[in-house]
Design a protein around this motif. Structure first.
Motif, short mmCIF file in Angstrom:
data_model
loop_
_atom_site.label_atom_id
_atom_site.label_comp_id
_atom_site.label_asym_id
_atom_site.label_seq_id
_atom_site.Cartn_x
_atom_site.Cartn_y
_atom_site.Cartn_z
N GLY A 91 0.81 -1.21 0.00
CA GLY A 91 0.00 0.00 0.00
C GLY A 91 0.84 1.26 0.00
O GLY A 91 2.06 1.22 -0.18
N VAL A 92 0.16 2.39 0.23
CA VAL A 92 0.80 3.71 0.24
C VAL A 92 0.43 4.43 1.54
O VAL A 92 -0.75 4.46 1.93
CB VAL A 92 0.35 4.56 -0.97
CG1 VAL A 92 0.97 5.95 -0.91
CG2 VAL A 92 0.71 3.86 -2.28
N VAL A 93 1.41 5.01 2.19
CA VAL A 93 1.18 5.77 3.42
C VAL A 93 0.49 7.09 3.07
O VAL A 93 1.00 7.87 2.26
CB VAL A 93 2.50 6.04 4.15
CG1 VAL A 93 2.26 6.89 5.41
CG2 VAL A 93 3.18 4.73 4.52
N THR A 94 -0.68 7.33 3.65
CA THR A 94 -1.43 8.56 3.36
C THR A 94 -1.38 9.57 4.49
O THR A 94 -1.67 10.74 4.29
CB THR A 94 -2.90 8.22 3.05
OG1 THR A 94 -3.44 7.41 4.11
CG2 THR A 94 -3.00 7.46 1.73
N ARG A 95 -1.02 9.11 5.70
CA ARG A 95 -0.82 10.02 6.84
C ARG A 95 0.31 9.47 7.70
O ARG A 95 0.42 8.27 7.91
CB ARG A 95 -2.07 10.15 7.71
CG ARG A 95 -3.21 10.96 7.12
CD ARG A 95 -4.37 11.03 8.11
NE ARG A 95 -5.51 11.76 7.59
CZ ARG A 95 -6.45 11.23 6.80
NH1 ARG A 95 -6.35 9.95 6.44
NH2 ARG A 95 -7.45 11.96 6.37
N ALA A 96 1.12 10.40 8.24
CA ALA A 96 2.14 10.06 9.23
C ALA A 96 2.39 11.34 9.99
O ALA A 96 3.27 12.14 9.65
CB ALA A 96 3.41 9.54 8.58
N GLN A 97 1.60 11.56 11.04
CA GLN A 97 1.55 12.90 11.65
C GLN A 97 1.04 12.82 13.08
O GLN A 97 0.43 11.83 13.49
CB GLN A 97 0.59 13.78 10.84
CG GLN A 97 -0.85 13.28 10.89
CD GLN A 97 -1.77 13.95 9.88
OE1 GLN A 97 -1.43 14.03 8.70
NE2 GLN A 97 -2.91 14.43 10.35
N PRO A 98 1.27 13.88 13.86
CA PRO A 98 0.67 13.94 15.20
C PRO A 98 -0.79 14.36 15.11
O PRO A 98 -1.21 15.04 14.18
CB PRO A 98 1.51 15.02 15.90
CG PRO A 98 1.99 15.90 14.79
CD PRO A 98 2.19 15.00 13.60
N ASP A 99 -1.58 13.94 16.12
CA ASP A 99 -3.00 14.29 16.19
C ASP A 99 -3.35 14.42 17.67
O ASP A 99 -2.86 13.65 18.50
CB ASP A 99 -3.85 13.20 15.53
CG ASP A 99 -5.33 13.48 15.61
OD1 ASP A 99 -5.83 14.23 14.76
OD2 ASP A 99 -5.98 12.95 16.53
#
Length: 520
Positions: A91-99
């Motif tokens: 697959g493809v990473v669509t988010r990699a972030q703080p929340d």
């Protein structure tokens, strides 16, 4: 001891080698196989088999922690910080972030049997430790490490599965993985899921308004005091509001004002207590010119028990009293060295501190740095910093000894010579800030549910030569108190809080404090 000849030793080597190999083989046979994720066709489990427990399921629930959701979008897989997490398919990473809620958060989009599936991984240690947005990942590739970031009560993976992109059609993770041939329940080492109760019991977090509809612009039906019991139905929420009943009135309360906890530790934490000895009473630390760290245990009557030394080598450090900073409900301290490196010294709960861990750098540029018990409603200690231009920043505590990305929450603070956390001055279950300006006027700034400060109110004057130390509830009356030290005479005074935003007349509780480099 009998010595072997060289020839005998050479002849013995094959025998010894055979014995060693046999022993190693028997040990390997007895050892369990290395943990690995279950795989079925084109899909792999996101966690290693036998290393997690099935905990909170998808569906309606009671709040496990303030600012959590009453409808659980995913399946929680509890484990240990450090457990490996995997991509379930190519697959493809669509988010990699703080929340704010999910903590460190990753989403990966896959195409499985011609259907687009997006999987969410919440509360990981670091969203960018192994992957970046746009990166292609392979089935079974490690993409993250299980953590405890965001709105979380313990280390776990909050697993979400969506048909289409994230936010399209929510699927039940346990059901979807079973359809792919992977039984999350059977592969867990423990099942701790419990039946959702028919009613939830909460408490008002601060003075709380109950509205007719889920909007702050609607009619206020009632205003209830802090720690008022609220009842609710699991899943009863709308946007940033939760439907509650209090005193026969049913309406909508802001999410930030609804908490599931009302235990003694939570109340002491909100009061700003620095209890290093574990006796439930706030204590005071002081640093001498020689770098010795002294501890003055509180006696619950506004005074101190005999002093004792609990450390040395603190010359040049700026020490910050933090209450609990790493989630173990023990008061910790933070030290900033002359180069600006920040270290966490976890409290043992017995008066001492364990080995330090570096948690940051570049902190020497700030004019003021202090810890505040809870500025955002998640019951986690945050750090507040004011730079040389007077801008104030909040570094949200993650509950694991680290802080998240900063947010500016104010400006114009350069006018103050002294700024610090004030505990809960007005008894609304929210942390406040107190400050002294160059004219010696004392101000209090009350926190609001948005995680910022309301306009300041002057509550005193004549404080120019006084160093303030917020000590929490120092005399056992349930209100936040302040310790004041006269820098000229060295006398220490207790200023008792009244829970209404004011402090009482000075009561001398010590002398000889002028020689200390720092009191906290």
């Amino acid at each position: 001891m009998r010595h072997l000849s060289a020839g005998t030793r050479r002849a013995s080597r094959p025998v010894l080698l055979a014995l060693v190999l046999a022993l190693v083989a028997s040990m390997l046979t007895a050892m369990p196989a290395t943990a690995a994720p279950a795989t079925s066709g084109d899909v792999t489990s996101p966690v290693d088999t036998g290393t997690y427990r099935m905990s909170s399921p998808q569906g309606p629930r009671c709040l496990p922690i303030i600012m959590a959701t009453t409808w659980h979008n995913g399946q929680d897989l509890g484990g240990a910080v450090g457990n490996r997490l995997y991509a379930i398919a190519d697959g493809v990473v669509t988010r990699a972030q703080p929340d704010a809620s999910a903590g460190q958060w990753i989403t990966v989009r896959h195409v499985i049997d011609g259907v687009t599936i997006t999987v969410g991984y919440s509360h990981v240690v670091s969203a960018t430790q192994y992957v970046r947005v746009g990166q292609r990942v392979s089935q079974g590739q490690r993409i993250a490490t299980m953590g405890n970031t965001g709105v979380s009560t313990s280390p776990h993976l909050h697993l979400e599965v969506w048909r289409g992109n994230y936010g399209d059609t929510l699927l039940n993770p346990e059901t979807w993985f079973r359809q792919q041939g992977i039984d999350l329940r059977a592969n867990a080492d423990l099942i701790t899921q419990v039946k959702t109760p028919s009613q939830c019991r909460y408490y008002a977090h601060g003075t709380t308004r109950i509205y007719r509809t889920a909007s702050s612009s609607s009619t206020v039906l009632a205003t209830v005091a802090a720690r008022t019991v609220l009842t609710s139905t699991p899943g009863a929420s709308s946007g940033s509001f939760i439907r509650v009943t209090a005193g026969g009135v049913t309406g909508w309360a802001p999410r930030a004002n609804v908490t599931p906890t009302d235990d003694a530790w939570t109340q002491q934490h909100l009061l700003g207590n620095h209890d290093y000895t574990g006796d439930g009473v706030s204590d005071v630390l002081a640093v001498t010119s020689g770098g010795a760290l002294l501890q003055y245990p509180g006696n619950r009557r506004g005074g101190f028990l005999p002093m004792r030394q609990v450390g040395s080598g603190w010359t040049g450090f700026d020490i910050i009293a933090t209450s609990d900073f790493n989630g173990d409900r023990r008061a910790d301290i933070i030290g900033i060295d002359p180069s600006g490196r920040m270290f966490l010294y976890p409290g043992t709960g017995r008066g001492g501190f364990s080995g330090r861990t570096q948690i940051g750098h570049g902190w020497s540029s700030f004019a003021h740095v202090f810890a505040i018990a809870d500025l955002s409603g998640d019951l986690r200690t945050d750090l507040i910093a004011v730079d040389s231009s007077g801008r104030m920043f909040r570094y949200p505590g993650l509950g694991n000894g680290r802080v998240g990305a900063r947010t500016q929450i104010g400006h114009g603070w350069g006018a103050f010579s002294h700024i610090m956390a004030g505990g809960d001055i007005n008894d609304d279950s929210a942390s406040d800030i107190i400050a002294i300006d160059s004219a010696g006027r004392l101000f209090v700034y009350y926190a609001n549910p948005e995680g910022s400060m309301n306009p300041g109110q002057q509550i005193g004057q004549g404080w120019r030569n006084v160093t303030l130390v917020p000590v929490g509830d120092f005399n056992g009356d349930g209100y936040s108190d302040i310790l004041g030290i006269n820098r000229v005479t060295g006398a220490a005074f207790l200023y008792r809080g009244d829970g209404k935003g004011r402090v009482g007349a000075a009561i001398q509780v010590g002398h000889g404090w002028a020689g200390f480099v720092q009191v906290l």
